[in-house]
Design an enzyme around this catalytic site. Structure first.
Site, mmCIF file in Angstrom:
data_model
loop_
_atom_site.group_PDB
_atom_site.id
_atom_site.type_symbol
_atom_site.label_atom_id
_atom_site.label_comp_id
_atom_site.label_asym_id
_atom_site.label_seq_id
_atom_site.Cartn_x
_atom_site.Cartn_y
_atom_site.Cartn_z
ATOM 1 C CB CYS A 398 -27.776 76.055 -9.332
ATOM 2 S SG CYS A 398 -27.358 74.501 -10.164
ATOM 3 C CG HIS A 525 -26.508 74.637 -4.796
ATOM 4 N ND1 HIS A 525 -27.857 74.915 -4.845
ATOM 5 C CD2 HIS A 525 -26.235 73.928 -5.928
ATOM 6 C CE1 HIS A 525 -28.382 74.394 -5.946
ATOM 7 N NE2 HIS A 525 -27.411 73.789 -6.625
ATOM 8 C CD GLU A 527 -28.218 76.788 -1.675
ATOM 9 O OE1 GLU A 527 -28.849 75.987 -2.387
ATOM 10 O OE2 GLU A 527 -27.468 77.679 -2.148
#
Length: 600
Positions: A398, A525, A527
């Site tokens: 990001c 993102h 994750e």
């Protein structure tokens, strides 16, 4: 539908989230389908506008919901995809009731906490519990509900009342209350003390809820005489008193529950004894033991703004752990405050400046996670520049991608004052700009949120290979700013490759340096979708590059090589200053660190 309610007593931070996730996992291991709900009694509508220092990271769901980080635990443990409605807040409940009142739905009645707020809570739970979250078409068998906060908190009272009514409404055999409480050990006498739990249970009973099972947190396993005392004074069968002592690896928590036959107690209360099987934990156990055996290190420098609180980057840490276990490496995370890398710190605090740069230079890989605000931005840009110039594996997420682009504009294109309009609205070279659909007046829920599709532009790029040579990938987003599309050609002519874009081709999603061992930035993102048995592709690439395994990984088809462990298992380990972890929201198993109380 069967319901399991997890409450907490005595103190906050006991690990209700890990406990609720582990309970869900052991029920799933018994062959049942499980969904989860988290109740947060704060007045915010959602977690989106809260500082990470207030409440840890904001976890983002596929539908764009900005929710409590515990929902990330649920998704990782149970391999499910939740919705924004799986996170109930006081703000959401009151807003829905007040909206109905404005529309006249209450027909002129006086709107009160009881029955209108309590009814709204119960209706919300029943509605969300039947939403399939595991890819099936039918509702789950069991809904695990975690009530945030501690019994006795004033903001929790409407939820306690609603859940008391709810337990009566659904009836015995359909509702199981598990109370997580503390059994401290006083150093002076070395004795496990039961009084805090006794008082907590008494308070719970006074509010209309009686626990079926006690999950007792302590530094060590409960003595038999302590269990007998708790059973006598708390009116809970001794077989229903579970010891959740500190462990080095919280992936072991579901195994502890199994070893104490917690599943049998839960199934007995829910009248599911004849339906469920004995829990099967083959892959979970294998991964847990593998994690405990790892010794060869991989060191990652985390360059961020919120390095003082590890929960701020909880999903990033877990994604790193998933990838390091897949690469058979023990993860060490070096926290590098971004502002300490800046020239100003060299003057004001030379020691911090030297320490930060030494950590950066000693890392096998560098990661710059997402964030907001201008503090530490120049330090992040310097970190990206160092990784680029010294051919150190780099991943920017990001904002981390955006600062990599800013560095390239300054260092390679020669645009000395290039910047993001987030940090310099008047910059002459705006290589990162505010998205046209964003709002500058309303902060909550106005970013580009949730799952969005990225189309690969370069088929033989590292990112495309890591994702298994697919033509597109769906990942979760949370941002207001983007790479300026009018400057993309200029960047690409100078050697920067935008290998992933959105459907329109105007929004940059993935950037790479083709001639670098591993230099990737992503606007999304990744994750948030990483799982222990299926690590995020770009995180896996980062760790593999740091370990010298990237070429082998790409030849094997990227993420395809890690299908050996299914997503159905997960977990984490953390040593705090050499001690076993407390099962807090931010338990970080298997992660060794230089600070924040995280050390393995």
């Amino acid at each position: 539908m069967k319901y399991v309610l997890v409450t907490g007593g005595v103190v906050s931070g006991l690990g209700k989230g890990v406990t609720a996730s582990s309970i869900g996992l052991i029920l799933k291991a018994c062959g049942l389908r499980v969904t989860s709900i988290k109740i947060d009694p704060y007045l915010n509508t959602d977690a989106g506008t809260m500082s990470p220092f207030e409440h840890g990271e904001v976890f983002v769901l596929d539908d764009g919901g900005e929710v409590d980080l515990d929902l990330g635990n649920y998704e990782r443990f149970l391999d499910i995809k939740l919705t924004r409605d799986n996170n109930i807040t006081t703000g959401k409940i009151y807003q829905s009731v007040l909206d109905k009142e404005r529309k006249g739905d209450y027909l002129g009645k006086t709107v009160q906490v009881v029955p209108h707020i309590t009814d709204a809570i119960q209706e919300w739970i029943e509605r969300v519990a039947v939403i399939p979250v595991d890819g099936e078409d039918s509702p789950a068998d069991v809904c695990v509900i975690e009530l945030g906060g501690t019994i006795g908190d004033i903001e929790s009272m409407p939820f306690i009342e609603a859940l008391g009514q709810f337990s009566y409404r659904v009836g015995a055999g359909n509702f199981c209350l598990i109370h997580v409480s503390l059994v401290p050990v006083l150093n002076v006498v070395g004795e496990q003390k039961t009084k805090p739990t006794q008082h907590s249970v008494r308070g719970l009973r006074s509010l209309g809820l009686a626990p079926n099972i006690l999950a007792c947190r302590s530094t060590m396993g409960l003595d038999d005489n302590v269990k007998e005392k708790l059973s006598r004074f708390c009116h809970v069968p001794i077989d229903n008193i579970i010891s959740l002592h500190d462990v080095l690896n919280i992936w072991r928590v579901p195994l502890i529950l199994r070893d104490q036959k917690a599943h049998e107690s839960i199934l007995r209360v829910l009248n599911l004894k004849g339906v469920a099987r004995e829990p099967v934990f083959g892959e979970w156990t294998s991964r847990t033991e593998l994690c405990d055996r790892l010794h060869e290190p991989v060191r990652v420098a985390m360059v961020g703004k919120y390095t003082g609180l590890s929960d701020s980057y909880l999903s990033v840490l877990k994604a790193l752990l998933h990838s390091s276990v897949a690469c058979r490496r023990k993860l060490f995370v070096d926290w590098v405050p971004a502002s300490d890398l800046e020239d100003e710190t060299a003057i004001e605090n030379p020691e911090n400046y030297r320490t930060a740069w030494n950590l950066l230079k000693g890392a096998d890989a560098i990661l710059v996670p997402g964030g907001f605000g201008d503090r530490g931005v120049e330090g992040k840009i310097l970190a990206a520049k160092y990784a680029r110039e010294n051919r150190i594996p780099f991943l920017g997420i990001c904002l981390g991608m955006q600062i990599a682009v800013i560095d390239y504009a300054r260092s390679i294109l020669g645009l000395q004052h290039a910047n993001s309009t987030e940090f310099d609205p008047n910059t002459q070279n705006p290589c990162v700009i505010f998205m046209p659909e964003g709002s500058k007046t309303h902060m909550g829920g106005t970013m580009r949120l949730g799952s969005r599709r990225t189309y690969f532009q370069v088929k033989d790029s590292k990112s495309a290979k890591l994702y298994g040579n697919r033509s597109f990938v769906d990942e979760r987003h949370r941002h207001r700013y983007e790479v300026n599309p009018d400057m993309v050609q200029q960047f690409e002519d100078a050697g920067l490759s935008f290998t992933g874009k959105d459907k329109s081709g105007r929004r940059m999603e993935i950037v790479e340096l083709p001639n670098h061992p591993y230099f990737i930035g992503v606007q999304f993102h990744p994750e948030f979708k990483s799982r222990p048995g299926n690590p995020s592709a770009v995180f896996l690439g980062l760790i593999a590059a740091a370990c010298g395994q990237l070429e082998s990984l790409l030849k094997k088809g990227g993420v395809a090589m890690n299908r050996g462990f299914s997503n159905g298992t997960s977990g984490e380990k953390l040593h705090r200053n050499g001690n076993a972890t407390n099962l807090s929201n931010g338990s970080l198993d298997g992660i060794y660190s230089n600070g924040n109380g995280i050390h393995v």
